[in-house]
Design a protein around this motif. Structure first.
Motif, PDB file in Angstrom:
ATOM      1  N   ARG A   4      49.196 -36.649 -52.862  1.00 37.84           N
ATOM      2  CA  ARG A   4      47.846 -36.959 -52.368  1.00 37.84           C
ATOM      3  C   ARG A   4      47.651 -36.444 -50.949  1.00 37.84           C
ATOM      4  O   ARG A   4      46.645 -35.805 -50.638  1.00 37.84           O
ATOM      5  N   GLN A  25      47.575 -32.655 -50.906  1.00 37.16           N
ATOM      6  CA  GLN A  25      46.294 -32.103 -51.389  1.00 37.16           C
ATOM      7  C   GLN A  25      45.233 -32.187 -50.294  1.00 37.16           C
ATOM      8  O   GLN A  25      44.455 -31.250 -50.094  1.00 37.16           O
ATOM      9  N   ALA A  26      45.212 -33.322 -49.589  1.00 32.14           N
ATOM     10  CA  ALA A  26      44.240 -33.466 -48.496  1.00 32.14           C
ATOM     11  C   ALA A  26      44.519 -32.441 -47.401  1.00 32.14           C
ATOM     12  O   ALA A  26      43.588 -31.857 -46.833  1.00 32.14           O
ATOM     13  N   CYS A  54      45.840 -29.506 -47.762  1.00 33.13           N
ATOM     14  CA  CYS A  54      45.382 -28.190 -48.242  1.00 33.13           C
ATOM     15  C   CYS A  54      43.864 -28.067 -48.106  1.00 33.13           C
ATOM     16  O   CYS A  54      43.350 -27.023 -47.689  1.00 33.13           O
ATOM     17  N   GLY A  55      43.154 -29.136 -48.433  1.00 38.12           N
ATOM     18  CA  GLY A  55      41.694 -29.120 -48.304  1.00 38.12           C
ATOM     19  C   GLY A  55      41.274 -28.939 -46.858  1.00 38.12           C
ATOM     20  O   GLY A  55      40.374 -28.152 -46.559  1.00 38.12           O
ATOM     21  N   ALA A  56      41.950 -29.672 -45.970  1.00 40.53           N
ATOM     22  CA  ALA A  56      41.608 -29.595 -44.537  1.00 40.53           C
ATOM     23  C   ALA A  56      41.844 -28.187 -43.997  1.00 40.53           C
ATOM     24  O   ALA A  56      41.125 -27.722 -43.110  1.00 40.53           O
ATOM     25  N   ALA A 107      46.320 -39.138 -46.183  1.00 41.62           N
ATOM     26  CA  ALA A 107      45.176 -38.312 -46.613  1.00 41.62           C
ATOM     27  C   ALA A 107      43.949 -38.641 -45.771  1.00 41.62           C
ATOM     28  O   ALA A 107      43.218 -37.742 -45.336  1.00 41.62           O
ATOM     29  N   ASN A 119      41.944 -36.210 -43.223  1.00 42.93           N
ATOM     30  CA  ASN A 119      40.500 -36.006 -43.416  1.00 42.93           C
ATOM     31  C   ASN A 119      39.718 -36.320 -42.143  1.00 42.93           C
ATOM     32  O   ASN A 119      38.777 -35.620 -41.792  1.00 42.93           O
ATOM     33  N   TYR A 123      41.338 -35.064 -53.743  1.00 47.13           N
ATOM     34  CA  TYR A 123      41.845 -35.062 -52.359  1.00 47.13           C
ATOM     35  C   TYR A 123      41.553 -33.735 -51.667  1.00 47.13           C
ATOM     36  O   TYR A 123      41.084 -33.697 -50.533  1.00 47.13           O
ATOM     37  N   THR A 124      41.830 -32.636 -52.359  1.00 49.30           N
ATOM     38  CA  THR A 124      41.631 -31.321 -51.731  1.00 49.30           C
ATOM     39  C   THR A 124      40.155 -31.070 -51.473  1.00 49.30           C
ATOM     40  O   THR A 124      39.780 -30.660 -50.369  1.00 49.30           O
ATOM     41  N   ALA A 171      38.687 -33.383 -48.677  1.00 47.83           N
ATOM     42  CA  ALA A 171      39.189 -33.009 -47.345  1.00 47.83           C
ATOM     43  C   ALA A 171      38.656 -31.647 -46.899  1.00 47.83           C
ATOM     44  O   ALA A 171      38.670 -31.341 -45.711  1.00 47.83           O
ATOM     45  N   SER A 172      38.196 -30.844 -47.842  1.00 47.60           N
ATOM     46  CA  SER A 172      37.704 -29.510 -47.469  1.00 47.60           C
ATOM     47  C   SER A 172      36.225 -29.538 -47.063  1.00 47.60           C
ATOM     48  O   SER A 172      35.690 -28.530 -46.622  1.00 47.60           O
ATOM     49  N   PHE A 220      38.155 -40.310 -51.547  1.00 48.86           N
ATOM     50  CA  PHE A 220      38.734 -39.175 -52.281  1.00 48.86           C
ATOM     51  C   PHE A 220      38.472 -39.208 -53.795  1.00 48.86           C
ATOM     52  O   PHE A 220      39.252 -38.681 -54.566  1.00 48.86           O
TER      53      PHE A 220
END
Lengths: 153, 222
Positions: free
Chosen positions: A31, A34-35, A37-39, A107, A111, B8-9, B12-13, B176
């Motif tokens: 988790r 993944q966060a 990677c998104g950031a 996460a 974020n 989550y990805t 957060a993006s 999320f």
């Protein structure tokens, strides 16, 4: 038959801290990872610290391994099996839950600090507090396990 | 309600939403947002499309009758699986029904055929200045007064503000999950509407509506 069941449960209790701790770490790190990677899609620098934060929930596996080795110091017998099962499973569940929830905290920290980098340090505090509970579960599992019969003289 | 998918990805993006919708630009440009939304699973992407189609009121045919709107609403509510998506649609429709009621009452018309939870309530409290909804929708009195003036922008600001605050409060409950994405998109759409208010575009849109309504008589004097 009864002895077989007892011994099986004893062995399950012995391995539970490692297995459950690892399951928690897998979920928590996934988790948080993944966060992270998104950031990374949104930020231009400081990727490393996000990856570092996402690895925080791995410590529960290490605590689980230490508890397992401590329990493993004694032979699994019908006398020691109930104690091994109780301490192993209970400490394992505590470690697993703390790893999963710590992953959620990480996460959220990632974020939040993505858009407000100045709160990065403070945002990790909830994850550190959750880690504290894992340490309690770990330490007291070691303390209580001293009472399980079967330690070599 | 089925357990929500975790994103989550994706979550957060997405850049953080501003505190208020009255900002200069949307937090993320549309092409970039579309690219990020490709991370959605197909069934969730479907729900997002349904919600966005509803939110894009500007694209709806101008000559849609009340009955058609009601039928479209009913269809949307019966086909959308996600409870939050249905709630977002219902909340926006409630606001439209209330404002429609205020306008119709001014013109001496009967209550609107509207949809949503307040339709019968409005009908029963037609004589009450705020339709007996002063606790649930405290903004009604202000909008009712503003309808006397020509300050449409203020009415629009109140309407968007009420929806914005409601969605922001809802967003505090989720982390999320797919619901976060839905609430993000609904608020993004509010900012897009607010930032795209433009006198030139408004005139073009007005002329387009007039042309559509006049149909073959549009170019009679040219």
């Amino acid at each position: 038959m009864e002895e077989f069941v007892l011994l099986t449960l004893g062995w399950a209790g012995l391995y539970a801290p490692t297995a459950l701790g690892a399951i928690g770490s897998i979920l928590g790190c996934t988790r948080a990872g993944q966060a992270a990677c998104g950031a990374m899609l949104e930020i231009e620098s400081g990727y490393g610290r996000y990856v570092g934060v996402s690895a925080l929930p791995s410590s529960q596996t290490i605590y689980g391994i230490v508890v397992m080795f401590t329990l493993n110091a004694r032979e699994v017998t019908t006398e020691s099996a109930p104690g091994l099962l109780a301490i192993g499973v209970m400490s394992g569940v505590a470690l697993m839950m703390s790893a999963i929830m710590q992953g959620a905290c990480c996460a959220s920290a990632i974020n939040v600090s993505k858009s407000k980098p100045e709160v990065f340090g403070l945002s990790i505090a909830p994850a550190a507090i959750v880690e504290g509970f894992a340490v309690f579960a770990f330490v007291f599992a070691l303390v209580v396990s001293a009472g399980i019969p079967g330690l070599p003289q | 309600m089925a357990r929500s998918n975790s994103y989550y990805t994706l979550v957060a993006s997405l850049p953080a939403m501003p505190r208020y919708f009255e900002v200069e630009r949307v937090p993320i440009a549309q092409p970039r947002l579309e690219k990020r939304l490709q991370m959605l699973k197909s069934q969730d992407a479907e729900v997002v499309e349904q919600l966005r189609a509803f939110l894009l009121w500007d694209r709806q045919p101008w000559d849609r009758t009340d009955e058609e709107v009601v039928s479209h609403y009913d269809e949307l509510m019966s086909t959308t699986r996600n409870r939050l998506a249905r709630h977002i649609v219902a909340f926006q429709m409630d606001i439209r029904t209330i404002i429609s009621g205020l306008r119709r009452r001014r013109r001496g018309l009967p209550p609107p055929p509207g949809v949503g939870q307040w339709t019968d309530h409005i009908r029963k409290n037609w004589e009450d200045p705020q339709f007996g909804l002063r606790w649930q929708h405290p903004w009604i009195a202000e909008v009712d007064q503003l309808l006397d003036t020509t300050d449409c922008l203020r009415v629009e600001r109140i309407k968007l503000g009420v929806t914005w605050n409601h969605l922001t409060r809802l967003a505090e409950r989720y982390f999320f999950s797919f619901e976060v994405v839905l609430l993000y998109l609904a608020r993004w759409e509010i900012i897009r509407r607010w930032t795209s208010r433009d006198a030139v575009l408004g005139r073009q849109r007005f002329e387009q509506l007039v042309t559509e309504s006049l149909d073959e008589y549009a170019n009679l004097y040219e």
